[in-house]
Write an enzyme that holds these catalytic residues in place. Sequence first.
Site, PDB file in Angstrom:
ATOM      1  N   ASP A   1      21.755   0.350  80.537  1.00  0.00           N
ATOM      2  CA  ASP A   1      22.627   1.460  80.169  1.00  0.00           C
ATOM      3  C   ASP A   1      21.947   2.800  80.449  1.00  0.00           C
ATOM      4  O   ASP A   1      22.553   3.860  80.269  1.00  0.00           O
ATOM      5  CB  ASP A   1      23.101   1.346  78.721  1.00  0.00           C
ATOM      6  CG  ASP A   1      21.969   1.275  77.709  1.00  0.00           C
ATOM      7  OD1 ASP A   1      20.793   1.364  78.104  1.00  0.00           O
ATOM      8  OD2 ASP A   1      22.265   1.125  76.506  1.00  0.00           O
TER       9      ASP A   1
ATOM     10  N   LYS B   1      21.869  -8.174  77.303  1.00  0.00           N
ATOM     11  CA  LYS B   1      20.743  -7.674  76.504  1.00  0.00           C
ATOM     12  C   LYS B   1      21.273  -6.858  75.334  1.00  0.00           C
ATOM     13  O   LYS B   1      22.139  -6.002  75.510  1.00  0.00           O
ATOM     14  CB  LYS B   1      19.789  -6.818  77.336  1.00  0.00           C
ATOM     15  CG  LYS B   1      18.586  -6.288  76.525  1.00  0.00           C
ATOM     16  CD  LYS B   1      17.511  -5.714  77.414  1.00  0.00           C
ATOM     17  CE  LYS B   1      17.849  -4.345  77.950  1.00  0.00           C
ATOM     18  NZ  LYS B   1      17.970  -3.314  76.862  1.00  0.00           N
TER      19      LYS B   1
ATOM     20  N   GLU C   1       9.811  -2.205  74.045  1.00  0.00           N
ATOM     21  CA  GLU C   1       9.768  -0.845  74.599  1.00  0.00           C
ATOM     22  C   GLU C   1       9.022   0.125  73.692  1.00  0.00           C
ATOM     23  O   GLU C   1       9.206   0.128  72.475  1.00  0.00           O
ATOM     24  CB  GLU C   1      11.181  -0.319  74.833  1.00  0.00           C
ATOM     25  CG  GLU C   1      11.192   1.107  75.394  1.00  0.00           C
ATOM     26  CD  GLU C   1      12.550   1.586  75.863  1.00  0.00           C
ATOM     27  OE1 GLU C   1      12.632   2.741  76.324  1.00  0.00           O
ATOM     28  OE2 GLU C   1      13.519   0.808  75.788  1.00  0.00           O
TER      29      GLU C   1
END
Length: 269
Positions: free
Chosen positions: A51, A120, A187
């Site tokens: 995204d 995801k 992340e």
Amino acid sequence: MSKHAEIKKITVSNIRKMKSENEKISCITAYDYTSAKILDQAGIDIVLVGDSLGMVMNGYENTIPVTLDEMIYHTKSVKRGLQRAFLVTDMPFGTYNVSHEKAIENCVRVIKESGAEAVKLEGGAEVAPLVERLVKSGINVMGHIGLMPQSVHVMGGYKIQGKDGSEKLAADAMALEKAGAFSIVVEGVVADTAKKITAAVSIPTIGIGAGVHCDGQVLVYHDVFGLFDDFTPKFVKRYANLKEVAVKAAENYVREVKSGVFPDGGHSF
């Protein structure tokens, strides 16, 4: 040379096996047919339609405005350019947060319409029950913990995670594994914490700004090739500066058109 370079089509089983055989997993985002073909030819294991397209393709301030229709459109384009790589697509903000029933409906739509092989989702233990239901419904799920861009407003910005230890993040990773996720993006997590998370689960961790100890790495296409420079995170390594090349080529084109040099006889009928 990759142990799995000869594989004609990467599957979830191959990705899991890479961790067990200590082979690092390569992943880059893509948003269109041409970029996907380039990555597939290069031997990328996983292509993620992130995204992040909201920022690098559409100029949004963050990922939150991205819609399900946008994700499906771009994923369909990427799918046409892939033969070998495994294709994952992000579920955008709001498409899996209202109810499990609506989330399953949206994920099924993405898989059916886009050709993605997995979705995801951002979140840890709190989304594990949904992950379990999706997997039981026949949908591969990649998890995402640590810095979660869809929660940027709640987190108070893009802040590095895991400085206070690995217990919460490791628990999130284990909950996702137990729920059936086949891999987890980690992340913006300090390297020591990411190392502990990776050791805590038997499924692969894919790091982005999380150090070398993850089982694989993912970066954004436009960052890797120097096409996006609105901002550059510390963890990004540019492998080329294609924006500079493109700007110079465009300037040359403008000069030749203005001066009448292009088109010449060789480019005319």
